[in-house]
Scaffold this motif. Structure first.
Motif, PDB file in Angstrom:
ATOM      1  N   ARG A 102       0.846  -1.195   0.000  1.00 46.99           N
ATOM      2  CA  ARG A 102       0.000   0.000   0.000  1.00 46.99           C
ATOM      3  C   ARG A 102       0.880   1.242   0.000  1.00 46.99           C
ATOM      4  NH1 ARG A 102      -3.829  -1.180   4.205  1.00 46.99           N
ATOM      5  NH2 ARG A 102      -2.154  -0.631   5.646  1.00 46.99           N
ATOM      6  N   VAL A 103       0.523   2.226  -0.838  1.00 49.05           N
ATOM      7  CA  VAL A 103       1.325   3.437  -1.024  1.00 49.05           C
ATOM      8  C   VAL A 103       0.599   4.633  -0.429  1.00 49.05           C
ATOM      9  CG1 VAL A 103       2.388   5.001  -2.708  1.00 49.05           C
ATOM     10  CG2 VAL A 103       2.374   2.534  -3.127  1.00 49.05           C
ATOM     11  N   ALA A 104       1.329   5.432   0.378  1.00 47.21           N
ATOM     12  CA  ALA A 104       0.821   6.724   0.856  1.00 47.21           C
ATOM     13  C   ALA A 104       1.698   7.811   0.249  1.00 47.21           C
ATOM     14  CB  ALA A 104       0.866   6.797   2.371  1.00 47.21           C
ATOM     15  N   ASN A 126      -8.800  10.517   4.184  1.00 48.17           N
ATOM     16  CA  ASN A 126      -7.488  10.065   3.719  1.00 48.17           C
ATOM     17  C   ASN A 126      -7.237   8.618   4.105  1.00 48.17           C
ATOM     18  OD1 ASN A 126      -4.959  12.157   2.851  1.00 48.17           O
ATOM     19  ND2 ASN A 126      -6.958  13.055   3.248  1.00 48.17           N
ATOM     20  N   GLY A 127      -7.607   8.262   5.341  1.00 48.67           N
ATOM     21  CA  GLY A 127      -7.428   6.881   5.767  1.00 48.67           C
ATOM     22  C   GLY A 127      -8.205   5.911   4.898  1.00 48.67           C
ATOM     23  N   SER A 128      -9.426   6.287   4.528  1.00 47.85           N
ATOM     24  CA  SER A 128     -10.240   5.437   3.653  1.00 47.85           C
ATOM     25  C   SER A 128      -9.588   5.283   2.284  1.00 47.85           C
ATOM     26  CB  SER A 128     -11.643   6.028   3.511  1.00 47.85           C
ATOM     27  OG  SER A 128     -12.280   6.097   4.765  1.00 47.85           O
ATOM     28  N   LEU A 129      -9.027   6.377   1.754  1.00 49.62           N
ATOM     29  CA  LEU A 129      -8.351   6.317   0.456  1.00 49.62           C
ATOM     30  C   LEU A 129      -7.133   5.402   0.494  1.00 49.62           C
ATOM     31  CD1 LEU A 129      -8.533  10.079  -0.618  1.00 49.62           C
ATOM     32  CD2 LEU A 129      -9.880   8.177  -1.522  1.00 49.62           C
ATOM     33  N   LEU A 130      -6.522   5.291   1.684  1.00 53.47           N
ATOM     34  CA  LEU A 130      -5.372   4.394   1.847  1.00 53.47           C
ATOM     35  C   LEU A 130      -5.798   2.949   2.126  1.00 53.47           C
ATOM     36  CD1 LEU A 130      -2.983   6.606   4.001  1.00 53.47           C
ATOM     37  CD2 LEU A 130      -2.661   5.929   1.625  1.00 53.47           C
ATOM     38  N   GLY A 131      -7.114   2.710   2.168  1.00 55.95           N
ATOM     39  CA  GLY A 131      -7.600   1.358   2.378  1.00 55.95           C
ATOM     40  C   GLY A 131      -7.728   0.958   3.828  1.00 55.95           C
ATOM     41  N   MET A 132      -7.718   1.932   4.751  1.00 56.92           N
ATOM     42  CA  MET A 132      -7.814   1.635   6.173  1.00 56.92           C
ATOM     43  C   MET A 132      -9.287   1.541   6.584  1.00 56.92           C
ATOM     44  SD  MET A 132      -4.581   1.707   6.733  1.00 56.92           S
ATOM     45  CE  MET A 132      -4.505   1.586   8.521  1.00 56.92           C
ATOM     46  N   THR A 133      -9.559   0.678   7.560  1.00 51.06           N
ATOM     47  CA  THR A 133     -10.905   0.606   8.126  1.00 51.06           C
ATOM     48  C   THR A 133     -11.087   1.745   9.131  1.00 51.06           C
ATOM     49  OG1 THR A 133     -10.249  -0.810   9.969  1.00 51.06           O
ATOM     50  CG2 THR A 133     -10.860  -1.899   7.893  1.00 51.06           C
ATOM     51  N   ARG A 134     -12.354   2.003   9.485  1.00 50.92           N
ATOM     52  CA  ARG A 134     -12.633   3.088  10.418  1.00 50.92           C
ATOM     53  C   ARG A 134     -11.993   2.801  11.785  1.00 50.92           C
ATOM     54  NH1 ARG A 134     -15.991   7.292  10.063  1.00 50.92           N
ATOM     55  NH2 ARG A 134     -16.732   8.281  11.977  1.00 50.92           N
ATOM     56  N   HIS A 176       1.226   7.876   9.860  1.00 49.18           N
ATOM     57  CA  HIS A 176       0.670   7.099  10.965  1.00 49.18           C
ATOM     58  C   HIS A 176      -0.328   6.033  10.543  1.00 49.18           C
ATOM     59  CE1 HIS A 176       2.312  10.484  13.301  1.00 49.18           C
ATOM     60  NE2 HIS A 176       2.302   9.655  14.323  1.00 49.18           N
ATOM     61  N   LEU A 177      -0.716   6.007   9.283  1.00 47.83           N
ATOM     62  CA  LEU A 177      -1.728   5.036   8.866  1.00 47.83           C
ATOM     63  C   LEU A 177      -1.128   3.800   8.214  1.00 47.83           C
ATOM     64  CD1 LEU A 177      -4.659   7.322   7.697  1.00 47.83           C
ATOM     65  CD2 LEU A 177      -4.292   6.190   9.884  1.00 47.83           C
ATOM     66  N   ASP A 178       0.085   3.462   8.601  1.00 51.05           N
ATOM     67  CA  ASP A 178       0.727   2.172   8.293  1.00 51.05           C
ATOM     68  C   ASP A 178       0.809   1.824   6.813  1.00 51.05           C
ATOM     69  OD1 ASP A 178       1.077   1.736  11.011  1.00 51.05           O
ATOM     70  OD2 ASP A 178      -0.910   0.848  11.217  1.00 51.05           O
ATOM     71  N   PRO A 179       1.247   2.735   5.934  1.00 51.74           N
ATOM     72  CA  PRO A 179       1.475   2.334   4.548  1.00 51.74           C
ATOM     73  C   PRO A 179       2.764   1.513   4.446  1.00 51.74           C
ATOM     74  CG  PRO A 179       2.201   4.580   4.855  1.00 51.74           C
ATOM     75  CD  PRO A 179       1.610   4.139   6.168  1.00 51.74           C
ATOM     76  N   GLU A 180       2.808   0.574   3.515  1.00 55.74           N
ATOM     77  CA  GLU A 180       4.054  -0.165   3.291  1.00 55.74           C
ATOM     78  C   GLU A 180       5.094   0.696   2.582  1.00 55.74           C
ATOM     79  OE1 GLU A 180       1.046  -3.322   3.995  1.00 55.74           O
ATOM     80  OE2 GLU A 180       1.075  -1.613   2.637  1.00 55.74           O
TER      81      GLU A 180
END
Length: 419
Positions: A102-104, A126-134, A176-180
């Motif tokens: 996953r790319v941020a 932004n978190g949703s766009l990065l594929g993160m759950t709520r 902070h949203l854990d992108p690889e």
């Protein structure tokens, strides 16, 4: 394990040039549209010429998991185009890109923000766009807010944020949203020194957990502090890649070129925008003792001229003198005064016995109302300062960027009688 593989990518743009007066009348518009639709791709004499521009050309490299990769080069070298391709904002004209993870991306101020939404809402967006759950976003929410320092403005629409607040929040979300894979362009330059230091530390921490960083910056000191590998681009081509210190030394040896004056004769050809356009920037040395080069003794004047296109505005100039590695040696500004349309000039004196020997660049910014940058001419001038020593027997490298002659004296407070 390779997380990014780039194979022979190129990116082409087509630039249209209008000759003469161009298309002005309805008949011209109809004729031009007819040529475009029925000309079957042929070049027709219509006053319009097309030029191919290759922003990237035959670029190949691989990046391993956990690498911290700096990307350096002049403005226009293709760095930002590469990051947009890696972020899947644009497609390459030729070649292929394979990305695992996953790319941020943080490519410019306000990337991915909706201006009408609040800071809180944009964190979730932004978190949703990065594929993160709520629930994943909620887990990191307090850390993001604390890192960005926007607690008081969390429920304010981000369109009211300053550029610095935009960057702090955007970076905090991306980090902070854990992108690889984390991709960061020059935007950190907008933040203050404390934020830049904190951001570099955060990126270093991110990489130690096995995540990968791509970092574009003109601040080579920051690249050296963060990155273990570096890519050097020039005119759209990857000319060198490898260990950071080695690549940066090679880059500096190629870019240290003196340019003491630049001028544009008409506003149409000058850099700028609809508000201001640059006419001239010049470094005027006052050479001592009939010398013909700048050394540490040499006073210099920086003269800057620009066209103001606005009817009335409070304007001032901000001058940045930077080292060749991108560190700001000083920033000085003029008083903000009201000006009407016309040609405006400013001049700054840099005294002798101030700068140490080395290579420097000068950037100048036109500012409205002391807070709104209208246009910045980056790296407008480049110059070298040579060493000069008198009455000193030591010839090692004199440390520091400045070399002032402050009053500094010694005296004997007590003498011990000789035995």
């Amino acid at each position: 394990m390779s997380v990014i593989t780039v194979e022979n990518i190129s990116k082409q743009y087509i630039i249209d040039h209008q000759r003469g007066k161009g298309v002005n009348t309805l008949r011209d518009v109809v004729a031009e549209n007819f040529r475009q639709w029925f000309g079957r791709g042929k070049q027709v004499e219509s006053g319009l010429t097309r030029e191919e521009f290759w922003a990237l050309r035959d670029v190949s490299f691989t990046i391993e998991q956990g690498d911290r990769v700096g990307i350096v080069g002049h403005n226009g070298a293709g760095k930002s185009t590469l990051l947009k391709i890696l972020s899947k904002i644009i497609e390459p004209t030729t070649g292929s890109v394979r990305i695992r993870g996953r790319v941020a991306s943080l490519l410019e101020v306000g990337t991915g923000f909706h201006p009408e939404l609040t800071g809180r809402e944009n964190i979730y967006l932004n978190g949703s766009l990065l594929g993160m759950t709520r629930s994943e976003i909620r887990k990191h929410f307090d850390e993001i807010v604390a890192f960005a320092g926007v607690e008081k403005f969390l429920d304010t629409p981000v369109k009211r944020y300053s550029s610095g607040m935009y960057v702090r929040l955007g970076f905090a979300i991306a980090a902070h949203l854990d992108p690889e894979i984390m991709i960061v362009d020059e935007v950190l330059a907008v933040g203050d020194a404390e934020f830049q230091k904190k951001s570099l530390g955060k990126m270093r921490d991110v990489s130690t957990s096995g995540r990968t960083i791509l970092f574009v910056s003109h601040n080579l000191t920051a690249v050296q502090a963060l990155c273990n590998k570096t890519l050097f681009f020039e005119k759209g081509r990857l000319v060198e890649q490898g260990e950071t210190n080695q690549v940066i030394q090679s880059y500096l040896s190629k870019v240290s070129k003196t340019r003491l004056a630049r001028q544009w004769d008409t506003p149409e050809e000058a850099p700028g925008n609809d508000l201001v356009r640059i006419r001239r920037i010049e470094l005027i040395p006052e050479y001592p003792d009939n010398t013909t080069h700048i050394d540490v003794r040499t006073p210099m004047r920086v003269r800057f001229e620009f066209w103001n296109m606005m009817e009335r505005a409070n304007l001032n100039l901000s001058l940045h003198l930077n080292s060749l590695t991108g560190e700001c040696i000083f920033n000085v500004g003029t008083q903000s005064l009201p000006y009407g349309k016309g040609l405006i000039a400013g001049e700054c004196l840099i005294p002798g016995y101030f700068l140490n020997d080395g290579s420097y660049t000068i950037s100048v910014m036109v500012v409205k109302d002391t807070v709104t940058p209208l246009f910045q001419l980056e790296e407008g001038l480049t110059f070298d300062v040579e060493d000069y020593r008198e009455g000193v027997a030591w010839y090692g490298k004199w440390p520091g960027y400045v070399r002032p002659q402050f009053r500094f004296e010694m005296e004997a407070l007590e003498e011990v009688p000789a035995k």
